[in-house]
Design a protein around this motif. Structure first.
Motif, PDB file in Angstrom:
ATOM      1  N   GLY A 119       0.784  -1.266   0.099  1.00 56.16           N
ATOM      2  CA  GLY A 119      -0.137   0.106  -0.065  1.00 56.16           C
ATOM      3  C   GLY A 119       0.780   1.354   0.197  1.00 56.16           C
ATOM      4  O   GLY A 119       0.400   2.271  -0.398  1.00 56.16           O
ATOM      5  N   ILE A 120       2.069   1.336   0.696  1.00 51.76           N
ATOM      6  CA  ILE A 120       2.896   2.339   0.633  1.00 51.76           C
ATOM      7  C   ILE A 120       3.262   2.754  -0.669  1.00 51.76           C
ATOM      8  O   ILE A 120       3.230   3.656  -1.075  1.00 51.76           O
ATOM      9  CB  ILE A 120       4.026   2.332   1.559  1.00 51.76           C
ATOM     10  N   LEU A 121       3.836   1.865  -1.403  1.00 55.03           N
ATOM     11  CA  LEU A 121       4.468   1.934  -2.773  1.00 55.03           C
ATOM     12  C   LEU A 121       3.403   2.201  -3.599  1.00 55.03           C
ATOM     13  O   LEU A 121       3.409   3.258  -4.440  1.00 55.03           O
ATOM     14  CB  LEU A 121       5.269   0.789  -3.082  1.00 55.03           C
ATOM     15  N   LEU A 122       2.316   1.654  -3.765  1.00 49.34           N
ATOM     16  CA  LEU A 122       1.034   1.936  -4.425  1.00 49.34           C
ATOM     17  C   LEU A 122       0.595   3.421  -4.510  1.00 49.34           C
ATOM     18  O   LEU A 122       0.235   3.877  -5.332  1.00 49.34           O
ATOM     19  CB  LEU A 122      -0.116   0.819  -4.390  1.00 49.34           C
ATOM     20  N   SER A 123       0.457   3.820  -3.217  1.00 45.73           N
ATOM     21  CA  SER A 123      -0.082   5.145  -3.063  1.00 45.73           C
ATOM     22  C   SER A 123       0.907   6.115  -3.476  1.00 45.73           C
ATOM     23  O   SER A 123       0.528   7.010  -4.110  1.00 45.73           O
ATOM     24  CB  SER A 123      -0.343   5.260  -1.608  1.00 45.73           C
ATOM     25  N   ILE A 169      12.528   1.502  -7.812  1.00 45.10           N
ATOM     26  CA  ILE A 169      11.220   1.991  -7.818  1.00 45.10           C
ATOM     27  C   ILE A 169      11.101   2.301  -6.357  1.00 45.10           C
ATOM     28  O   ILE A 169      10.147   3.134  -6.057  1.00 45.10           O
ATOM     29  CB  ILE A 169      10.131   1.149  -8.544  1.00 45.10           C
ATOM     30  N   GLU A 170      11.801   1.672  -5.528  1.00 50.60           N
ATOM     31  CA  GLU A 170      11.507   1.924  -4.024  1.00 50.60           C
ATOM     32  C   GLU A 170      11.997   3.101  -3.403  1.00 50.60           C
ATOM     33  O   GLU A 170      11.867   3.409  -2.357  1.00 50.60           O
ATOM     34  CB  GLU A 170      12.019   0.701  -3.063  1.00 50.60           C
ATOM     35  N   GLU A 171      12.705   3.887  -4.354  1.00 51.07           N
ATOM     36  CA  GLU A 171      12.690   5.461  -3.794  1.00 51.07           C
ATOM     37  C   GLU A 171      11.449   6.220  -3.440  1.00 51.07           C
ATOM     38  O   GLU A 171      11.577   6.945  -2.688  1.00 51.07           O
ATOM     39  CB  GLU A 171      13.681   6.204  -4.974  1.00 51.07           C
ATOM     40  N   HIS A 172      10.479   5.536  -4.127  1.00 53.96           N
ATOM     41  CA  HIS A 172       9.202   6.184  -3.683  1.00 53.96           C
ATOM     42  C   HIS A 172       8.465   5.417  -2.658  1.00 53.96           C
ATOM     43  O   HIS A 172       7.310   5.655  -2.522  1.00 53.96           O
ATOM     44  CB  HIS A 172       7.989   5.885  -4.910  1.00 53.96           C
ATOM     45  N   TRP A 173       9.258   4.418  -1.874  1.00 49.03           N
ATOM     46  CA  TRP A 173       8.549   3.695  -1.004  1.00 49.03           C
ATOM     47  C   TRP A 173       9.188   4.258   0.431  1.00 49.03           C
ATOM     48  O   TRP A 173      10.489   4.283   0.862  1.00 49.03           O
ATOM     49  CB  TRP A 173       9.084   2.273  -0.796  1.00 49.03           C
ATOM     50  N   ASP A 174       8.388   4.923   1.212  1.00 47.31           N
ATOM     51  CA  ASP A 174       8.715   5.513   2.360  1.00 47.31           C
ATOM     52  C   ASP A 174       7.929   5.097   3.664  1.00 47.31           C
ATOM     53  O   ASP A 174       6.473   5.508   3.645  1.00 47.31           O
ATOM     54  CB  ASP A 174       8.736   7.184   2.269  1.00 47.31           C
ATOM     55  N   PRO A 175       8.153   4.051   4.550  1.00 48.01           N
ATOM     56  CA  PRO A 175       7.433   3.626   5.447  1.00 48.01           C
ATOM     57  C   PRO A 175       6.887   4.732   6.650  1.00 48.01           C
ATOM     58  O   PRO A 175       5.962   4.181   7.148  1.00 48.01           O
ATOM     59  CB  PRO A 175       8.367   2.392   6.390  1.00 48.01           C
TER      60      PRO A 175
END
Length: 181
Positions: A119-123, A169-175
């Motif tokens: 959900g974090i990455l998708l958002s 792509i996980e540069e856009h994933w921020d927990p």
């Protein structure tokens, strides 16, 4: 994997399996580290001791599909039910912990591995226009993804990244920004 003497390979496998189970099964009844480890060991995703033994980048999508189908089948055999999205997150976090974060992140076979989708990455990807909402205005939760939902997200990530490693792509994933898509 458990037939080997204890060394760094088994150590890395156990840590990656634990990480994957915690990430994919959080709050889901009946899904735990024991069942998740069995699923990983039986689906085929945990059969690789080195980056060189991973499937070629051109075969990763087909291999991933088989791993997820096998994971769902193994879960069903254990009396559990998991979606393609949950199977994919289990597999992807496992491979991320083993190889991407294991210092092999620029190996061509590791660069092709799918990132964990949640959900974090998708958002974040929706907010940046990398992934478009459907005509109905929503995206299913990653926990409810079927094969088509999952492949669509991976295709859009791959299109966005071009020749960069998939893990980028996980540069856009921020927990710190845990929101649901």
């Amino acid at each position: 994997m458990n037939n080997k003497a204890y060394g760094i390979e088994l150590h890395a496998h156990r840590f990656a399996a634990w990480s994957a189970c915690r990430a994919a099964f959080r709050g889901r009844t009946g899904l735990n580290i024991c069942s998740g480890s069995l699923i990983l060991e039986n689906c085929g995703a945990a059969n690789f001791l080195s980056a060189n033994s991973l499937p070629d980048p051109t075969e990763i999508d087909a291999s991933h599909r088989v791993w997820c189908e096998n994971a769902c089948g193994t879960a069903e055999h254990l009396g559990l039910n998991i979606s393609h999205g949950i199977a994919a997150k289990l597999v992807n976090v496992y491979l991320k912990a083993r190889f991407v974060c294991g210092g092999q992140h620029f190996h061509p076979k590791v660069s092709a591995l799918h990132p964990p989708v949640d959900g974090i990455l998708l958002s974040s990807l929706v907010a940046r226009g990398i992934i478009q909402r459907s005509r109905t205005g929503n995206i299913p939760s990653w926990t409810k993804f079927d094969l088509d939902n999952y492949q669509n997200v991976i295709m859009r990530i791959r299109d966005h990244l071009g020749n960069s490693p998939m893990w980028m792509i996980e540069e856009h994933w921020d927990p710190r920004l845990e929101v649901r898509a």
